[in-house]
Design a protein around this motif. Structure first.
Motif, PDB file in Angstrom:
ATOM      1  N   VAL A   6       4.698   7.210   4.618  1.00  0.00           N
ATOM      2  CA  VAL A   6       4.211   8.535   5.012  1.00  0.00           C
ATOM      3  C   VAL A   6       3.489   9.154   3.814  1.00  0.00           C
ATOM      4  CG1 VAL A   6       4.828  10.845   5.807  1.00  0.00           C
ATOM      5  CG2 VAL A   6       6.101   8.857   6.652  1.00  0.00           C
ATOM      6  N   GLU A   7       2.163   9.256   3.908  1.00  0.00           N
ATOM      7  CA  GLU A   7       1.370   9.844   2.823  1.00  0.00           C
ATOM      8  C   GLU A   7       1.435  11.364   2.844  1.00  0.00           C
ATOM      9  OE1 GLU A   7      -0.941   8.941   0.352  1.00  0.00           O
ATOM     10  OE2 GLU A   7      -0.082   6.925   0.380  1.00  0.00           O
ATOM     11  N   ARG A   8       1.355  11.929   4.033  1.00  0.00           N
ATOM     12  CA  ARG A   8       1.338  13.394   4.138  1.00  0.00           C
ATOM     13  C   ARG A   8       1.917  13.823   5.472  1.00  0.00           C
ATOM     14  NH1 ARG A   8      -3.816  14.254   3.677  1.00  0.00           N
ATOM     15  NH2 ARG A   8      -4.405  15.062   5.708  1.00  0.00           N
ATOM     16  N   VAL A   9       2.728  14.880   5.429  1.00  0.00           N
ATOM     17  CA  VAL A   9       3.218  15.491   6.660  1.00  0.00           C
ATOM     18  C   VAL A   9       2.256  16.631   6.990  1.00  0.00           C
ATOM     19  CG1 VAL A   9       5.134  16.644   7.803  1.00  0.00           C
ATOM     20  CG2 VAL A   9       5.598  14.873   6.106  1.00  0.00           C
ATOM     21  N   THR A  39      13.871  15.147  10.724  1.00  0.00           N
ATOM     22  CA  THR A  39      13.554  15.444   9.323  1.00  0.00           C
ATOM     23  C   THR A  39      12.597  14.376   8.825  1.00  0.00           C
ATOM     24  OG1 THR A  39      14.444  15.543   7.077  1.00  0.00           O
ATOM     25  CG2 THR A  39      15.683  14.237   8.655  1.00  0.00           C
ATOM     26  N   ILE A  40      11.618  14.771   8.038  1.00  0.00           N
ATOM     27  CA  ILE A  40      10.643  13.801   7.526  1.00  0.00           C
ATOM     28  C   ILE A  40       9.973  14.376   6.297  1.00  0.00           C
ATOM     29  CG2 ILE A  40       8.679  14.581   8.923  1.00  0.00           C
ATOM     30  CD1 ILE A  40       8.302  11.375   9.318  1.00  0.00           C
ATOM     31  N   SER A  41       9.632  13.486   5.348  1.00  0.00           N
ATOM     32  CA  SER A  41       9.018  13.930   4.106  1.00  0.00           C
ATOM     33  C   SER A  41       8.010  12.897   3.644  1.00  0.00           C
ATOM     34  CB  SER A  41      10.097  14.084   3.025  1.00  0.00           C
ATOM     35  OG  SER A  41       9.934  15.282   2.334  1.00  0.00           O
ATOM     36  N   THR A  43      12.764   7.122  10.000  1.00  0.00           N
ATOM     37  CA  THR A  43      12.377   7.088   8.589  1.00  0.00           C
ATOM     38  C   THR A  43      13.581   6.716   7.727  1.00  0.00           C
ATOM     39  OG1 THR A  43      12.868   9.425   8.251  1.00  0.00           O
ATOM     40  CG2 THR A  43      10.619   8.866   8.901  1.00  0.00           C
ATOM     41  N   THR A  44      13.288   6.147   6.546  1.00  0.00           N
ATOM     42  CA  THR A  44      14.327   5.828   5.573  1.00  0.00           C
ATOM     43  C   THR A  44      13.887   6.321   4.199  1.00  0.00           C
ATOM     44  OG1 THR A  44      13.339   3.639   5.245  1.00  0.00           O
ATOM     45  CG2 THR A  44      15.142   3.795   6.827  1.00  0.00           C
ATOM     46  N   MET A  45      14.866   6.486   3.304  1.00  0.00           N
ATOM     47  CA  MET A  45      14.552   6.940   1.941  1.00  0.00           C
ATOM     48  C   MET A  45      13.586   5.957   1.282  1.00  0.00           C
ATOM     49  SD  MET A  45      16.150   9.740   0.688  1.00  0.00           S
ATOM     50  CE  MET A  45      16.714   9.490  -0.991  1.00  0.00           C
ATOM     51  N   PRO A  46      12.676   6.449   0.463  1.00  0.00           N
ATOM     52  CA  PRO A  46      11.705   5.559  -0.176  1.00  0.00           C
ATOM     53  C   PRO A  46      12.365   4.660  -1.226  1.00  0.00           C
ATOM     54  CG  PRO A  46      11.501   7.781  -1.046  1.00  0.00           C
ATOM     55  CD  PRO A  46      12.476   7.854   0.087  1.00  0.00           C
ATOM     56  N   GLU A  96       7.648   8.779  -5.665  1.00  0.00           N
ATOM     57  CA  GLU A  96       6.835   9.843  -6.263  1.00  0.00           C
ATOM     58  C   GLU A  96       6.406  10.859  -5.214  1.00  0.00           C
ATOM     59  OE1 GLU A  96       2.459  10.463  -8.315  1.00  0.00           O
ATOM     60  OE2 GLU A  96       3.488   8.549  -8.635  1.00  0.00           O
ATOM     61  N   LYS A  97       5.970  10.376  -4.071  1.00  0.00           N
ATOM     62  CA  LYS A  97       5.555  11.300  -3.009  1.00  0.00           C
ATOM     63  C   LYS A  97       6.740  12.099  -2.479  1.00  0.00           C
ATOM     64  CE  LYS A  97       1.318   9.221  -1.329  1.00  0.00           C
ATOM     65  NZ  LYS A  97       0.562  10.407  -1.771  1.00  0.00           N
ATOM     66  N   TYR A  98       7.885  11.432  -2.368  1.00  0.00           N
ATOM     67  CA  TYR A  98       9.091  12.101  -1.867  1.00  0.00           C
ATOM     68  C   TYR A  98       9.516  13.225  -2.818  1.00  0.00           C
ATOM     69  CZ  TYR A  98      13.942  12.664  -0.336  1.00  0.00           C
ATOM     70  OH  TYR A  98      15.133  13.174   0.110  1.00  0.00           O
ATOM     71  N   LEU A  99       9.578  12.907  -4.122  1.00  0.00           N
ATOM     72  CA  LEU A  99       9.962  13.932  -5.101  1.00  0.00           C
ATOM     73  C   LEU A  99       8.943  15.063  -5.146  1.00  0.00           C
ATOM     74  CD1 LEU A  99      11.195  11.713  -8.085  1.00  0.00           C
ATOM     75  CD2 LEU A  99      12.598  13.123  -6.579  1.00  0.00           C
TER      76      LEU A  99
END
Length: 745
Positions: free
Chosen positions: A33-36, A67-69, A97-100, A107-110
């Protein structure tokens, strides 16, 4: 607690992702997921930009996830769809979805704002320093965070605290995710219940609807079903009674005839009526609801609202029977004196009102625009000022209070500020035990004041003080429950003056003339002159044509012809939020043309909105900690992408928001007429088509038009305007206040 919960609008059901049935044209998709782009925390609907395996370019995925990031790994199954507006999209029937686990994903998640203290800049630095082990470093070797340039003790502590919260929240989210509750709600649940959240929810999921703003009965009910609570369980039936009454309260009702309540509950809960009747009996015995009568038949009220209406009636009756604190004043002396002071000659109706005001401890003044309410109030205040009285002036909103201050030359505050909100304990510091310091309380825009707020205000009025209530009873009633001003006037139990004469200077305004025509059931006067005037109707063939013409009016025509700023001076007021000519859709379109995006600018995407510096925004709920209230307009002044925070300026005061708090704020290039109550704008543009059919009421259009100070432009269809003007004046609201006052009279 029950009243707190029902004052919040019931949230739509959140859906837990479930695998869609297999079909020949279904595909499986996986990627980062690049961008929500959009995520609705209420129902899980999301629009994602995904770097998918086997695809060179980013693709758009549309689906549902609690939930999604950005940065998370996504798996989905669905089908491709070519949307006429947005192009090729992958519509996911199942999405998980799963944790990166990759450096890029982490990096995107943080950087997405999940952990306070880490934005995109520090996410990059942390990944550079620790790679894919960054989660372990934060959790087990937190002291190493100081190795990263720019992370001092303060930011390090914020990251550590944010991660600790996230661990607990993540556990709660995993539990709630399987039950269809979104990320933002999980944070609120954690703040309310702490680490015991899962246990408390498991014991009684319906407490969520009572305790958590934004989570309603439907969501709690879905969780209860997954926890094995039967549809016919009494705990569900009892919670459903408050839910049904809260639904009625959202329509402005304080209670419902018993038959209506039983029918509504039966429809909402889908259980047998005898079970509902048992639930009503138990809730009545517990005091959550109160049995009474409406129009001579049995009725049921939420107990808090029932007590509030009784409290208002009792206080008004006491005030009306009392003597004013200033003693006797001779009107034959006072009226000529104040005319000399102001240089204005009062009309006969105004003189009669002054006589009544100076001899009464309670008076209501109502009337439309241009009928001299301001002149009357100023005259009364000047007469009473000679008596050295302590005056208190208040209005429901900040803008209304500011206008009252400007018109009287005296300090005016919002009712919430006057009563001194108490965020720690809820409610207000001022009450019968600590009353206001005043001899006269003047309340403007009283039509906006709902039952709970009016009760709180009257409780805080000292026994010695007089009260002057001013408002336009023909405007929309309060957004909250009840119709206080209308009930008080129609009861006949309280001294009231209705001003109807439009003064000559005001009659030169087509806004005022047409407002009164509409209020009397007549179409606005046509205008064919070439000179500039202050009221226009722009014909639109359909909603699409209406959007084009509205944008042209706001961006080009009005600024060019009238010299008004399209963001600061022009307000689009919509009958409703939904639809192409609704506030939500128009906000997105107007943001594109009035504050277009730049590649290098900071932005925050939260709760379905993209916020940029310079955006016009509105607070949509009361925040007593920030001292910002429902309906307050502001401008985004600064966005900090590193910290995922922003500063919004409200009337010269900057207020800080974390990204997670942005569900309190929406774009406000367009807003609903309901949200505009108590405000005035230099120019108002009002879209009106048959698309708005369910909201086409005379008092809605009348309220929208009277918000315009220098210019009103209606863009739409004459048929829609005619439906509103000729149709029902307003929907009935069930309340008891008028009955109690009339009985006393």
């Amino acid at each position: 607690m029950a009243m707190t919960a029902v004052q919040d609008r019931m949230a739509p059901p959140e859906r837990s992702p479930t695998p869609a049935p297999s079909a020949p044209d279904r595909e499986v998709l996986a990627g980062l997921v690049e961008r929500v782009t959009f995520h609705n925390a209420e129902n899980g609907f999301c629009v994602l930009r995904v770097k998918a395996r086997g695809h060179r370019d980013l693709i758009t995925v549309v689906g549902h996830a609690a939930t999604i990031s950005a940065g998370e790994f996504m798996q989905a199954s669905g089908a491709w769809h070519n949307d006429r507006t947005h192009g090729l999209q992958f519509k996911a029937g199942f999405l998980r979805t799963t944790m990166p686990t990759t450096a890029e994903g982490i990096e995107k998640y943080l950087g997405s704002g999940m952990i306070r203290g880490i934005g995109p800049v520090y996410a990059k630095k942390l990944i550079k320093a620790f790679g894919v082990d960054v989660f372990d470093v934060i959790e087990r070797e937190a002291e190493r965070l100081r190795e990263v340039t720019g992370i001092g003790p303060v930011r390090a502590n914020r990251i550590i605290a944010g991660w600790a919260d996230q661990k607990v929240i993540r556990e709660i989210m995993l539990f709630l995710h399987s039950h269809g509750v979104g990320t933002s709600r999980a944070v609120r649940i954690f703040k309310t219940y702490g680490p015991d959240a899962i246990q408390l929810i498991s014991e009684n999921p319906y407490r969520l609807a009572r305790d958590i703003r934004g989570i309603g009965f439907i969501t709690a009910d879905a969780i209860a079903a997954k926890l094995g609570i039967e549809k016919t369980a009494m705990v569900r039936a009892r919670a459903g009674i408050a839910y049904a009454l809260a639904e009625a309260m959202d329509e402005g009702h304080c209670g419902l005839p018993r038959g209506d309540l039983l029918a509504l509950a039966e429809k909402l809960l889908e259980i047998p009526r005898p079970l509902i009747e048992d639930a009503v009996a138990l809730e009545t015995a517990d005091g959550t609801v109160t049995a009474d009568t409406l129009d001579g038949g049995p009725a049921v009220f939420l107990s808090g609202l029932h007590r509030s209406e009784r409290g208002i009636a009792g206080r008004l009756i006491d005030l009306a029977a009392g003597r004013p604190p200033w003693g006797a004043i001779d009107p034959e002396v006072a009226i000529p004196w104040v005319e000399g002071k102001t240089g204005l000659t009062l009309a006969d109706s105004q003189r009669a009102a002054v006589r009544l005001a100076i001899s009464s401890k309670l008076l209501v003044v109502t009337g439309g625009p241009g009928v001299g309410k301001t002149t009357l109030v100023n005259s009364i205040l000047k007469i009473l000022a000679v008596k050295n009285l302590e005056l208190a002036l208040a209005a429901p909103t900040g803008r209304a209070a500011k206008r009252l201050s400007e018109s009287t030359g005296l300090e005016a505050r919002t009712i919430h500020r006057l009563l001194e909100t108490d965020p720690a304990n809820g409610g207000f510091k001022r009450s019968e035990t600590q009353p206001l310091d005043c001899d006269l309380l003047v309340v403007d825009e009283t039509s906006m004041v709902d039952v709970p707020l009016m009760n709180a205000l009257l409780r805080a009025v000292p026994d010695k003080a007089a009260v002057l209530l001013v408002g336009d009873v023909d405007q929309l009633p309060s957004v909250g429950p009840g119709q206080v001003l209308a009930d008080v006037i129609n009861s006949g139990a309280v001294p009231a003056v209705r001003l109807t004469e439009v003064f000559r200077q005001a009659a030169e305004s087509r806004i005022i003339v047409n407002a009164h025509r509409i209020n009397n059931g007549l179409m606005p006067e046509p205008y064919s002159g070439e000179d500039l005037t202050d009221f226009y109707f722009v014909e639109a063939a359909d909603p699409e044509d209406g959007v084009r013409k509205l944008i042209h009016m706001v961006r080009d025509r009005i600024p060019r012809r009238f010299g008004l700023d399209p963001v600061r001076d022009i307000q689009v007021l919509c009958p409703m939020n939904r639809g192409g000519l609704g506030a939500r859709s128009l906000n997105i379109e107007l943001q594109k043309v009035l504050n277009p995006a730049r590649d290098d600018e900071p932005r925050i995407e939260r709760f379905g909105w993209t916020f940029r510096e310079g955006d016009k925004v509105m607070q949509v709920e009361n925040d007593y900690d920030k001292e910002v209230y429902n309906g307050d307009l502001g401008v985004v002044r600064r966005i900090d992408p590193d910290d995922n925070s922003l500063l919004i300026e409200f009337d010269g005061r900057e207020v800080a928001y974390d990204a997670g708090e942005l569900d309190q704020v929406v774009l406000a290039y367009a807003t609903t007429i309901h949200k505009s109550q108590g405000s005035e704008y230099p120019a108002v543009v009002l879209p009106l088509t048959t698309q708005h059919y369910t909201m086409l009421q005379r008092n809605l259009v009348y309220t929208g038009i009277t918000r315009g100070k220098r210019l009103v432009v209606i863009v739409g269809q004459r048929k829609a305007l005619a439906i509103a003007i000729k149709g029902q004046h307003t929907r009935r609201r069930w309340s008891k206040l008028r009955d109690w006052l009339s009985g006393a009279a």
